[in-house]
Design a protein around this motif. Structure first.
Motif, mmCIF file in Angstrom:
data_model
loop_
_atom_site.group_PDB
_atom_site.id
_atom_site.type_symbol
_atom_site.label_atom_id
_atom_site.label_comp_id
_atom_site.label_asym_id
_atom_site.label_seq_id
_atom_site.Cartn_x
_atom_site.Cartn_y
_atom_site.Cartn_z
ATOM 1 N N ASP A 36 0.812 -1.216 0.000
ATOM 2 C CA ASP A 36 0.000 0.000 0.000
ATOM 3 C C ASP A 36 0.853 1.278 0.000
ATOM 4 O O ASP A 36 0.417 2.332 0.447
ATOM 5 N N VAL A 37 2.040 1.204 -0.542
ATOM 6 C CA VAL A 37 2.969 2.329 -0.587
ATOM 7 C C VAL A 37 2.350 3.539 -1.291
ATOM 8 O O VAL A 37 1.539 3.397 -2.206
ATOM 9 N N VAL A 38 2.765 4.716 -0.837
ATOM 10 C CA VAL A 38 2.403 5.980 -1.467
ATOM 11 C C VAL A 38 3.707 6.669 -1.853
ATOM 12 O O VAL A 38 4.578 6.876 -1.000
ATOM 13 N N MET A 39 3.845 6.998 -3.126
ATOM 14 C CA MET A 39 5.075 7.617 -3.628
ATOM 15 C C MET A 39 4.747 8.950 -4.277
ATOM 16 O O MET A 39 3.791 9.041 -5.060
ATOM 17 N N THR A 40 5.542 9.980 -3.958
ATOM 18 C CA THR A 40 5.336 11.316 -4.511
ATOM 19 C C THR A 40 6.620 11.790 -5.186
ATOM 20 O O THR A 40 7.710 11.640 -4.644
ATOM 21 N N SER A 41 6.461 12.342 -6.376
ATOM 22 C CA SER A 41 7.592 12.901 -7.109
ATOM 23 C C SER A 41 7.068 13.858 -8.168
ATOM 24 O O SER A 41 6.005 13.613 -8.760
ATOM 25 N N ASP A 42 7.826 14.896 -8.448
ATOM 26 C CA ASP A 42 7.421 15.789 -9.527
ATOM 27 C C ASP A 42 7.600 15.134 -10.890
ATOM 28 O O ASP A 42 7.113 15.642 -11.890
ATOM 29 N N ARG A 43 8.246 13.994 -10.947
ATOM 30 C CA ARG A 43 8.452 13.276 -12.212
ATOM 31 C C ARG A 43 7.235 12.418 -12.591
ATOM 32 O O ARG A 43 7.092 12.013 -13.731
ATOM 33 N N ILE A 44 6.370 12.138 -11.644
ATOM 34 C CA ILE A 44 5.209 11.262 -11.883
ATOM 35 C C ILE A 44 4.292 11.824 -12.968
ATOM 36 O O ILE A 44 3.981 11.115 -13.930
ATOM 37 N N PRO A 45 3.868 13.093 -12.891
ATOM 38 C CA PRO A 45 3.028 13.618 -13.976
ATOM 39 C C PRO A 45 3.757 13.653 -15.321
ATOM 40 O O PRO A 45 3.159 13.364 -16.361
ATOM 41 N N ALA A 46 5.041 13.982 -15.299
ATOM 42 C CA ALA A 46 5.821 14.056 -16.532
ATOM 43 C C ALA A 46 5.922 12.703 -17.231
ATOM 44 O O ALA A 46 6.096 12.649 -18.451
ATOM 45 N N GLY A 53 1.091 14.066 -8.790
ATOM 46 C CA GLY A 53 2.472 13.752 -8.450
ATOM 47 C C GLY A 53 2.591 12.619 -7.452
ATOM 48 O O GLY A 53 3.674 12.347 -6.946
ATOM 49 N N THR A 54 1.478 11.935 -7.188
ATOM 50 C CA THR A 54 1.470 10.838 -6.222
ATOM 51 C C THR A 54 0.870 9.585 -6.858
ATOM 52 O O THR A 54 -0.153 9.667 -7.538
ATOM 53 N N VAL A 55 1.537 8.461 -6.651
ATOM 54 C CA VAL A 55 0.976 7.168 -7.039
ATOM 55 C C VAL A 55 0.780 6.336 -5.783
ATOM 56 O O VAL A 55 1.509 6.500 -4.797
ATOM 57 N N ARG A 56 -0.216 5.460 -5.837
ATOM 58 C CA ARG A 56 -0.563 4.632 -4.679
ATOM 59 C C ARG A 56 -0.581 3.167 -5.075
ATOM 60 O O ARG A 56 -1.209 2.810 -6.065
ATOM 61 N N GLY A 57 0.099 2.364 -4.275
ATOM 62 C CA GLY A 57 0.108 0.923 -4.476
ATOM 63 C C GLY A 57 1.301 0.442 -5.283
ATOM 64 O O GLY A 57 1.808 1.134 -6.166
ATOM 65 N N LYS A 58 1.746 -0.742 -4.946
ATOM 66 C CA LYS A 58 2.941 -1.307 -5.558
ATOM 67 C C LYS A 58 2.770 -1.568 -7.056
ATOM 68 O O LYS A 58 3.716 -1.405 -7.821
ATOM 69 N N ASP A 59 1.565 -1.930 -7.497
ATOM 70 C CA ASP A 59 1.369 -2.208 -8.924
ATOM 71 C C ASP A 59 1.532 -0.949 -9.776
ATOM 72 O O ASP A 59 2.156 -0.992 -10.834
ATOM 73 N N ILE A 113 8.908 0.026 3.245
ATOM 74 C CA ILE A 113 8.665 1.429 2.924
ATOM 75 C C ILE A 113 7.185 1.622 2.607
ATOM 76 O O ILE A 113 6.640 0.947 1.730
ATOM 77 N N VAL A 114 6.547 2.529 3.339
ATOM 78 C CA VAL A 114 5.125 2.813 3.128
ATOM 79 C C VAL A 114 4.910 4.180 2.483
ATOM 80 O O VAL A 114 3.828 4.452 1.967
ATOM 81 N N GLN A 115 5.930 5.030 2.566
ATOM 82 C CA GLN A 115 5.820 6.360 1.975
ATOM 83 C C GLN A 115 7.181 6.767 1.443
ATOM 84 O O GLN A 115 8.189 6.633 2.125
ATOM 85 N N GLY A 116 7.183 7.238 0.225
ATOM 86 C CA GLY A 116 8.410 7.729 -0.392
ATOM 87 C C GLY A 116 8.171 9.072 -1.024
ATOM 88 O O GLY A 116 7.063 9.363 -1.480
#
Length: 123
Positions: A36-46, A53-59, A113-116
């Protein structure tokens, strides 16, 4: 809920994180993360993923990083410094293009890791 981890354990996680990225082994990278990880990066939308800028879940994270790895055949991280708190490690590193990045990684009680958050310099 997170629990307190030993600084040495968190530092080892940070070193392992660098190692598995440098091996370009996405599945090994993902073993460090909770489902159930949550990852945030300015590269995600790009990269064509969530505009927030946030994705949720390992898949979803697998899809995002898989696409990124395909575009970065020379990916390599050089560790600069590790910073720890009771439930997180911040990994300061330089990438193959000479850019410094600080990755914040919060872990759960199991040490996954649950949040990055990938933090890039202000331009």
């Amino acid at each position: 809920m997170s629990q307190h981890h030993q600084p040495s354990t968190l530092a080892e996680l940070g070193r392992t994180w660098i190692e598995v990225w440098n091996a370009r082994d996405l599945e090994r990278v993902l073993t460090l993360y909770a489902d159930d990880v949550v990852m945030t990066s300015d590269r995600i939308p790009a990269m064509g993923f969530d505009e927030s800028g946030t994705v949720r879940g390992k898949d979803v994270l697998r899809a995002y990083w898989g696409k990124a790895l395909a575009l970065l055949p020379n990916l390599h991280f050089s560790l600069i410094e590790l910073f720890v708190s009771p439930d997180s490690v911040a990994v300061l590193y330089e990438n193959e293009r000479g850019k410094r990045i600080c990755e914040y990684l919060r872990v759960n009680a199991a040490g996954k890791i649950v949040q990055g958050s990938a933090n890039h310099p202000v331009h």
